[in-house]
Design a protein around this motif. Structure first.
Motif, PDB file in Angstrom:
ATOM      1  N   LYS A  62       0.637 -10.434  -8.604  1.00 48.87           N
ATOM      2  CA  LYS A  62      -0.063 -11.474  -7.849  1.00 48.87           C
ATOM      3  C   LYS A  62      -0.277 -11.081  -6.390  1.00 48.87           C
ATOM      4  CE  LYS A  62       1.196 -15.294 -10.783  1.00 48.87           C
ATOM      5  NZ  LYS A  62       1.483 -16.703 -10.897  1.00 48.87           N
ATOM      6  N   ASP A  63       0.636 -10.310  -5.846  1.00 47.62           N
ATOM      7  CA  ASP A  63       0.465  -9.852  -4.455  1.00 47.62           C
ATOM      8  C   ASP A  63      -0.761  -8.948  -4.345  1.00 47.62           C
ATOM      9  OD1 ASP A  63       2.720 -11.232  -3.591  1.00 47.62           O
ATOM     10  OD2 ASP A  63       4.047  -9.506  -3.893  1.00 47.62           O
ATOM     11  N   PHE A  64      -0.909  -8.051  -5.315  1.00 43.12           N
ATOM     12  CA  PHE A  64      -2.084  -7.183  -5.328  1.00 43.12           C
ATOM     13  C   PHE A  64      -3.345  -8.025  -5.467  1.00 43.12           C
ATOM     14  CE2 PHE A  64      -5.500  -5.025  -7.528  1.00 43.12           C
ATOM     15  CZ  PHE A  64      -5.671  -3.904  -6.735  1.00 43.12           C
ATOM     16  N   SER A  65      -3.348  -8.931  -6.429  1.00 44.11           N
ATOM     17  CA  SER A  65      -4.533  -9.750  -6.699  1.00 44.11           C
ATOM     18  C   SER A  65      -4.951 -10.556  -5.476  1.00 44.11           C
ATOM     19  CB  SER A  65      -4.287 -10.687  -7.879  1.00 44.11           C
ATOM     20  OG  SER A  65      -4.158  -9.952  -9.060  1.00 44.11           O
ATOM     21  N   ALA A  66      -3.997 -11.185  -4.820  1.00 39.15           N
ATOM     22  CA  ALA A  66      -4.316 -12.013  -3.651  1.00 39.15           C
ATOM     23  C   ALA A  66      -4.915 -11.167  -2.531  1.00 39.15           C
ATOM     24  CB  ALA A  66      -3.059 -12.735  -3.164  1.00 39.15           C
ATOM     25  N   SER A  67      -4.291 -10.043  -2.244  1.00 36.84           N
ATOM     26  CA  SER A  67      -4.803  -9.178  -1.171  1.00 36.84           C
ATOM     27  C   SER A  67      -6.142  -8.562  -1.546  1.00 36.84           C
ATOM     28  CB  SER A  67      -3.798  -8.070  -0.845  1.00 36.84           C
ATOM     29  OG  SER A  67      -2.687  -8.602  -0.178  1.00 36.84           O
ATOM     30  N   ILE A 111     -18.627   3.905   5.362  1.00 32.65           N
ATOM     31  CA  ILE A 111     -17.193   3.572   5.304  1.00 32.65           C
ATOM     32  C   ILE A 111     -16.959   2.406   4.357  1.00 32.65           C
ATOM     33  CG2 ILE A 111     -15.292   2.589   6.661  1.00 32.65           C
ATOM     34  CD1 ILE A 111     -16.222   4.444   8.968  1.00 32.65           C
ATOM     35  N   SER A 112     -17.828   1.416   4.417  1.00 35.17           N
ATOM     36  CA  SER A 112     -17.715   0.266   3.518  1.00 35.17           C
ATOM     37  C   SER A 112     -17.803   0.708   2.059  1.00 35.17           C
ATOM     38  CB  SER A 112     -18.812  -0.752   3.841  1.00 35.17           C
ATOM     39  OG  SER A 112     -18.784  -1.816   2.927  1.00 35.17           O
ATOM     40  N   ASP A 113     -18.774   1.564   1.754  1.00 31.64           N
ATOM     41  CA  ASP A 113     -18.910   2.055   0.376  1.00 31.64           C
ATOM     42  C   ASP A 113     -17.674   2.838  -0.067  1.00 31.64           C
ATOM     43  OD1 ASP A 113     -21.353   0.920  -0.314  1.00 31.64           O
ATOM     44  OD2 ASP A 113     -22.517   2.709   0.148  1.00 31.64           O
ATOM     45  N   MET A 114     -17.166   3.698   0.806  1.00 34.38           N
ATOM     46  CA  MET A 114     -15.958   4.469   0.448  1.00 34.38           C
ATOM     47  C   MET A 114     -14.791   3.523   0.171  1.00 34.38           C
ATOM     48  SD  MET A 114     -15.813   7.883   2.836  1.00 34.38           S
ATOM     49  CE  MET A 114     -16.480   7.236   4.363  1.00 34.38           C
ATOM     50  N   PHE A 115     -14.633   2.507   1.023  1.00 37.12           N
ATOM     51  CA  PHE A 115     -13.548   1.550   0.831  1.00 37.12           C
ATOM     52  C   PHE A 115     -13.735   0.771  -0.472  1.00 37.12           C
ATOM     53  CE2 PHE A 115     -11.776  -2.743   1.261  1.00 37.12           C
ATOM     54  CZ  PHE A 115     -10.431  -2.415   1.378  1.00 37.12           C
ATOM     55  N   GLU A 116     -14.955   0.338  -0.728  1.00 38.40           N
ATOM     56  CA  GLU A 116     -15.226  -0.401  -1.963  1.00 38.40           C
ATOM     57  C   GLU A 116     -14.895   0.444  -3.190  1.00 38.40           C
ATOM     58  OE1 GLU A 116     -16.088  -3.606  -2.630  1.00 38.40           O
ATOM     59  OE2 GLU A 116     -15.676  -3.854  -0.509  1.00 38.40           O
ATOM     60  N   ILE A 117     -15.317   1.674  -3.185  1.00 37.23           N
ATOM     61  CA  ILE A 117     -15.079   2.542  -4.339  1.00 37.23           C
ATOM     62  C   ILE A 117     -13.578   2.757  -4.543  1.00 37.23           C
ATOM     63  CG2 ILE A 117     -15.385   4.897  -5.224  1.00 37.23           C
ATOM     64  CD1 ILE A 117     -18.210   4.787  -3.757  1.00 37.23           C
ATOM     65  N   GLU A 118     -12.882   3.106  -3.467  1.00 38.70           N
ATOM     66  CA  GLU A 118     -11.444   3.400  -3.603  1.00 38.70           C
ATOM     67  C   GLU A 118     -10.612   2.152  -3.926  1.00 38.70           C
ATOM     68  OE1 GLU A 118     -10.160   6.465  -3.844  1.00 38.70           O
ATOM     69  OE2 GLU A 118     -12.264   7.056  -3.706  1.00 38.70           O
ATOM     70  N   SER A 119     -10.885   1.042  -3.267  1.00 36.99           N
ATOM     71  CA  SER A 119     -10.097  -0.174  -3.523  1.00 36.99           C
ATOM     72  C   SER A 119     -10.353  -0.702  -4.931  1.00 36.99           C
ATOM     73  CB  SER A 119     -10.393  -1.249  -2.476  1.00 36.99           C
ATOM     74  OG  SER A 119     -11.735  -1.670  -2.519  1.00 36.99           O
ATOM     75  N   ASN A 120     -11.589  -0.571  -5.391  1.00 40.14           N
ATOM     76  CA  ASN A 120     -11.896  -1.060  -6.738  1.00 40.14           C
ATOM     77  C   ASN A 120     -11.384  -0.124  -7.823  1.00 40.14           C
ATOM     78  OD1 ASN A 120     -13.428  -3.730  -6.814  1.00 40.14           O
ATOM     79  ND2 ASN A 120     -14.313  -2.679  -5.045  1.00 40.14           N
ATOM     80  N   LYS A 121     -11.253   1.161  -7.522  1.00 42.53           N
ATOM     81  CA  LYS A 121     -10.597   2.063  -8.481  1.00 42.53           C
ATOM     82  C   LYS A 121      -9.136   1.648  -8.650  1.00 42.53           C
ATOM     83  CE  LYS A 121     -13.462   6.198  -8.069  1.00 42.53           C
ATOM     84  NZ  LYS A 121     -13.516   7.598  -7.592  1.00 42.53           N
ATOM     85  N   LYS A 161      -5.833  -0.784   5.074  1.00 46.92           N
ATOM     86  CA  LYS A 161      -6.038  -1.770   4.005  1.00 46.92           C
ATOM     87  C   LYS A 161      -5.798  -1.141   2.631  1.00 46.92           C
ATOM     88  CE  LYS A 161      -9.482  -4.497   6.481  1.00 46.92           C
ATOM     89  NZ  LYS A 161     -10.875  -4.937   6.525  1.00 46.92           N
ATOM     90  N   LEU A 162      -6.312   0.064   2.450  1.00 48.30           N
ATOM     91  CA  LEU A 162      -6.148   0.753   1.176  1.00 48.30           C
ATOM     92  C   LEU A 162      -4.673   1.074   0.924  1.00 48.30           C
ATOM     93  CD1 LEU A 162      -7.988   1.687  -1.120  1.00 48.30           C
ATOM     94  CD2 LEU A 162      -8.140   3.904   0.010  1.00 48.30           C
ATOM     95  N   ASP A 163      -3.975   1.526   1.956  1.00 50.39           N
ATOM     96  CA  ASP A 163      -2.538   1.810   1.824  1.00 50.39           C
ATOM     97  C   ASP A 163      -1.760   0.554   1.459  1.00 50.39           C
ATOM     98  OD1 ASP A 163      -2.929   4.481   2.369  1.00 50.39           O
ATOM     99  OD2 ASP A 163      -2.339   4.334   4.481  1.00 50.39           O
ATOM    100  N   LYS A 164      -2.149  -0.577   2.050  1.00 49.55           N
ATOM    101  CA  LYS A 164      -1.487  -1.845   1.724  1.00 49.55           C
ATOM    102  C   LYS A 164      -1.674  -2.161   0.242  1.00 49.55           C
ATOM    103  CE  LYS A 164      -1.479  -6.775   2.648  1.00 49.55           C
ATOM    104  NZ  LYS A 164      -2.109  -7.909   3.318  1.00 49.55           N
ATOM    105  N   LEU A 165      -2.915  -2.033  -0.240  1.00 44.20           N
ATOM    106  CA  LEU A 165      -3.183  -2.317  -1.656  1.00 44.20           C
ATOM    107  C   LEU A 165      -2.396  -1.399  -2.586  1.00 44.20           C
ATOM    108  CD1 LEU A 165      -7.033  -2.976  -1.849  1.00 44.20           C
ATOM    109  CD2 LEU A 165      -5.185  -4.620  -2.208  1.00 44.20           C
TER     110      LEU A 165
END
Length: 178
Positions: free
Chosen positions: A119-124, A47-57, A109-113
């Motif tokens: 700046k809101d994106f960057s901070a979160s 789950i961590s890897d999936m989140f990392e991949i999607e949030s960083n994309k 978390k992904l939906d929030k991003l």
């Protein structure tokens, strides 16, 4: 009275089995330094890897130049660890189920991003990256020290330095934006 005693006894027997799963979800195991069960470790890593991949994309599209550089490295590295974990499981060295989608907490978390910009994106984003990598370092340290599957334990120990480096990178990114 006997019925109450029986129910209480059943709860006492079941509690240790449930504790690791609940503890890993709530962070209790991390705070206490408890080694996760193999199934919990595999689930959390996947789950961590999936989140990392999607949030960083997302960061590759929405982030600052520094965030885009960081994100490219995270997508590459977490795709690699995800592939390695899948190989351990599919190769029969680890007996566990790999989830195929994010849990509700990571989806949220992904939906929030997805809804943030600038700046809101960057901070979160940077806050989430620091938190996610702190959690990953703790998870890998605990399994690497006390895990019950030798192959997975070795992999966790081998992967840990890269995760510590990721945490340092995320912390530098966070400091640069403040």
């Amino acid at each position: 009275m006997k019925r109450t005693a029986f129910i209480f006894a059943c709860l006492l027997v079941a509690t240790p089995a449930l504790a690791q799963s609940v503890g890993e979800k709530t962070g209790v195991n991390s705070a206490l330094g408890v080694t996760p069960a193999t199934a919990d470790f595999v689930k959390e890593v996947a789950i961590s890897d999936m989140f990392e991949i999607e949030s960083n994309k997302l960061a590759q599209n929405k982030g600052t130049a520094a965030e885009k550089t960081f994100a490219a490295q995270m997508v590459t590295d977490h795709t690699k660890t995800s592939s390695e974990l899948k190989s351990l499981v599919s190769g029969g060295k680890v007996s566990a189920q790999i989830p195929t989608e994010l849990d509700s907490a990571h989806k949220s978390k992904l939906d929030k991003l997805k809804g943030l910009t600038g700046k809101d994106f960057s901070a979160s984003f940077t806050d989430m990256q620091v938190d996610a990598h702190k959690d990953a370092v703790s998870l890998f340290e605990r399994y690497g020290k006390g895990g019950d599957n030798a192959d997975l334990k070795s992999w966790a120990s081998k992967t840990l330095p890269a995760l510590k480096h990721h945490l340092e990178m995320a912390q530098k990114l966070e400091k640069a934006e403040k």
